[in-house]
Design an enzyme around this catalytic site. Structure first.
Site, short mmCIF file in Angstrom:
data_model
loop_
_atom_site.label_atom_id
_atom_site.label_comp_id
_atom_site.label_asym_id
_atom_site.label_seq_id
_atom_site.Cartn_x
_atom_site.Cartn_y
_atom_site.Cartn_z
CE LYS A 186 -3.73 1.92 2.88
NZ LYS A 186 -4.50 1.70 4.10
CB ILE B 239 -3.58 -6.97 2.22
CG1 ILE B 239 -3.57 -6.32 3.60
CG2 ILE B 239 -2.17 -7.20 1.70
CD1 ILE B 239 -3.09 -7.25 4.71
CG PHE C 199 6.76 -9.54 5.13
CD1 PHE C 199 7.63 -9.83 6.19
CD2 PHE C 199 6.92 -10.26 3.95
CE1 PHE C 199 8.61 -10.80 6.06
CE2 PHE C 199 7.89 -11.23 3.82
CZ PHE C 199 8.74 -11.51 4.88
CB ALA D 175 1.40 -5.67 9.68
CB THR E 140 5.00 -9.97 16.36
OG1 THR E 140 5.71 -9.47 17.50
CG2 THR E 140 3.52 -9.65 16.59
CG ASP E 141 8.57 -11.40 20.33
OD1 ASP E 141 8.01 -10.35 19.93
OD2 ASP E 141 9.71 -11.41 20.84
CD GLU E 142 5.74 -6.22 20.12
OE1 GLU E 142 4.83 -5.50 20.55
OE2 GLU E 142 6.72 -5.79 19.50
CE1 TYR F 87 2.42 -4.94 15.05
CE2 TYR F 87 3.67 -5.35 17.06
CZ TYR F 87 3.48 -5.55 15.71
OH TYR F 87 4.33 -6.38 15.01
CE LYS G 139 1.64 -9.09 12.97
NZ LYS G 139 1.76 -9.09 11.49
P1 NAD Z 1 7.14 -2.07 8.29
O1 NAD Z 1 6.22 -1.17 9.05
O2 NAD Z 1 8.54 -1.65 8.01
O3 NAD Z 1 6.48 -2.45 6.87
C1 NAD Z 1 5.14 -2.75 6.70
C2 NAD Z 1 4.86 -2.73 5.21
O4 NAD Z 1 3.49 -3.09 5.00
C3 NAD Z 1 5.04 -1.34 4.57
O5 NAD Z 1 5.73 -1.45 3.35
C4 NAD Z 1 3.61 -0.86 4.35
O6 NAD Z 1 3.49 0.05 3.26
C5 NAD Z 1 2.90 -2.17 4.09
N1 NAD Z 1 1.47 -2.12 4.38
C6 NAD Z 1 0.86 -1.62 5.50
N2 NAD Z 1 -0.47 -1.74 5.40
C7 NAD Z 1 -0.72 -2.35 4.20
C8 NAD Z 1 -1.89 -2.76 3.55
N3 NAD Z 1 -3.10 -2.56 4.09
N4 NAD Z 1 -1.79 -3.37 2.34
C9 NAD Z 1 -0.56 -3.56 1.77
N5 NAD Z 1 0.57 -3.17 2.34
C10 NAD Z 1 0.51 -2.58 3.56
O7 NAD Z 1 7.10 -3.44 9.09
P2 NAD Z 1 8.23 -4.54 9.36
O8 NAD Z 1 8.98 -4.15 10.58
O9 NAD Z 1 8.97 -4.82 8.10
O10 NAD Z 1 7.32 -5.78 9.76
C11 NAD Z 1 6.84 -6.68 8.76
C12 NAD Z 1 6.00 -7.75 9.43
O11 NAD Z 1 6.80 -8.42 10.42
C13 NAD Z 1 4.78 -7.20 10.17
O12 NAD Z 1 3.71 -8.09 9.96
C14 NAD Z 1 5.20 -7.20 11.63
O13 NAD Z 1 4.09 -7.35 12.49
C15 NAD Z 1 6.13 -8.40 11.67
N6 NAD Z 1 7.18 -8.36 12.69
C16 NAD Z 1 7.99 -7.27 12.81
C17 NAD Z 1 9.01 -7.28 13.77
C18 NAD Z 1 9.94 -6.10 13.93
O14 NAD Z 1 10.69 -6.06 14.92
N7 NAD Z 1 9.99 -5.16 13.00
C19 NAD Z 1 9.17 -8.39 14.61
C20 NAD Z 1 8.31 -9.50 14.45
C21 NAD Z 1 7.33 -9.47 13.47
P1 TYD Z 2 10.18 -0.77 19.52
O1 TYD Z 2 11.37 -0.68 18.61
O2 TYD Z 2 9.09 0.24 19.36
O3 TYD Z 2 9.65 -2.26 19.42
P2 TYD Z 2 8.52 -3.01 20.33
O4 TYD Z 2 7.79 -2.02 21.13
O5 TYD Z 2 7.69 -3.59 19.25
O6 TYD Z 2 9.28 -4.01 21.15
O7 TYD Z 2 10.69 -0.66 21.01
C1 TYD Z 2 11.66 -1.57 21.53
C2 TYD Z 2 11.83 -1.25 22.99
O8 TYD Z 2 12.37 0.07 23.11
C3 TYD Z 2 10.52 -1.22 23.77
O9 TYD Z 2 10.75 -1.73 25.08
C4 TYD Z 2 10.16 0.24 23.84
C5 TYD Z 2 11.53 0.91 23.89
N1 TYD Z 2 11.57 2.27 23.28
C6 TYD Z 2 12.06 3.35 24.04
O10 TYD Z 2 12.49 3.21 25.20
N2 TYD Z 2 12.07 4.60 23.46
C7 TYD Z 2 11.61 4.80 22.21
O11 TYD Z 2 11.62 5.97 21.75
C8 TYD Z 2 11.12 3.68 21.44
C9 TYD Z 2 10.62 3.87 20.03
C10 TYD Z 2 11.13 2.43 22.03
#
Ligand code: NAD
Ligand code: TYD
Length: 342
Positions: free
Chosen positions: A40, A66, A85, A87, A129-131, A153, A157
């Protein structure tokens, strides 16, 4: 169970941080005939993340949602494998307004699952995600633990994760689910801890640590996470869930001090700010199940973090425009109560 070999893939959310790294990994396999990204392009999506594969004749990009059944149906023509992916991904934004999270992470996934069922895809991997396990005080979460998400969030998920599993149970859709831990590396939108703190530190700005900074996360490099997803996709059993973690547990303060050091800065840049609401204290996952398929995390935290910091130092033309955009500045001021981004 025989292994699954993708030939014609749809990768949704492939212009984001992890999705774009996964696209590069998937296209490295010469047996893959075609790969389409459906994205998107929300504030977090970035076409530049896919620059490295734009010249590959097997690669195609479609901008779309999506949650849009017609767009998804069109993209699924001829597809045998889907990896989702797409989200909304940032906890702080979900605390401020959860609507887009429910729309994409639950309803959008529902549209994708329904369309994949109609199209008769051979395998669909949903990235969770583990969350979804919620805060874990002791020990590590395994795949059959109950889900107790605590942020909007994580709850959206968890909703998507359960819906995906229900499509396997009810309709026999060949769904595999991964639950990854906190991921870091190049091209992560600079709102998450690591890219925010690295880019702030490079500019000599304070880094906003929530509360006491003693929250614990399990940090996995984006390469290890993508290889884990690909292992689950190709060797995993439909209907199964696989945790993807690293064992590298660190407090936020430990990570922050290391980032500051790698950026040539000291602890004086740490600014303790008001804690995030319902801030999960600790996540930890048991990855024995995925390891039994032959995957294991390869990247040490220290070298992968040093490489990540080096990438942000060398690729300022990637993140400076993002930090200058109105949506970033508004998010920053809303979250950190008027603090300046410059
Ligand atoms: P991100 O926010 O960098 O990317 C998300 C992508 O999805 C973007 O390109 C966005 O444009 C696209 N998108 C959002 N809504 C959409 C829609 N309705 N239709 C089509 N595309 C859409 O996220 P990320 O960090 O790359 O995470 C990817 C996936 O992995 C997610 O599902 C997230 O929950 C999961 N995840 C992320 C982490 C992390 O630490 N980043 C850890 C575990 C799981
Ligand atoms: P984040 O990268 O937002 O991932 P998640 O909340 O999905 O684990 O944050 C990682 C950890 O860092 C989380 O415990 C929140 C903390 N955090 C801060 O302390 N300051 C910040 O500005 C941000 C973005 C996160």
């Amino acid at each position: 169970m025989p292994s699954h070999s993708p030939r014609n893939m749809l990768v949704t959310g492939g212009a984001g941080f992890i999705g774009s790294a996964y696209v590069r990994l998937a296209l490295a396999d010469p047996r893959l005939e075609r790969l389409t990204v459906l994205d998107k392009l929300t504030y977090a999506g970035n076409r530049a993340n896919l620059d490295g594969v734009a010249g590959d004749p097997r690669f195609h990009f479609v901008q779309g949602d999506i949650a849009d059944p017609a767009a998804v149906r069109t993209c699924l023509t001829g597809i045998d494998t889907v990896v989702n992916f797409a989200a909304e991904t940032h906890v702080d934004r979900s605390i401020q307004d959860a609507s887009s999270f429910v729309l994409t992470d639950v309803y959008g996934l529902h549209i994708l699952l329904e369309a994949s069922r109609s199209a008769g895809v051979e395998r669909i991997l949903h990235v969770s995600t583990d969350e979804v396990y919620g805060h874990v005080e002791h020990g590590s979460s395994s795949e059959d633990d109950c889900l107790l998400p605590r942020s909007p969030y994580a709850a959206s998920k968890a909703g998507g994760d359960l819906l995906a599993r229900a499509y396997f149970v009810t309709h026999g859709l060949p769904v595999v689910i991964t639950r990854g831990s906190n991921t870091f590396g190049p091209r992560q939108y600079p709102e998450k801890l690591m890219p925010l703190f690295i880019t702030n530190a490079l500019d000599g700005l304070p880094v906003p640590v929530y509360g006491d900074g003693l929250q614990i996360r399990e940090w996995i490099s984006v390469d290890d996470h993508c290889r884990g997803i690909h292992t689950a996709l190709t060797l995993g059993v439909p209907g199964n869930i696989y945790n993807v973690g690293s064992g590298h547990a660190r407090t936020n303060l430990e990570v922050t001090l290391r980032i500051l050091d790698l950026c040539g800065r000291g602890p004086d840049l740490i600014q303790h700010v008001e804690d995030r609401k319902a801030h999960d204290r600790r996540y930890s996952i048991d990855c024995t199940k995925l390891m039994s398929l032959g995957w294991h995390p390869e990247r040490g935290l220290e070298p992968a973090l040093a490489e990540t910091v080096a990438w942000y130092k060398e690729n300022q033309n990637w993140w400076r425009p993002l930090r200058g955009r109105a949506d970033f500045v508004e998010h920053y001021q809303r979250t950190y109560k008027g603090t300046s981004t410059q």
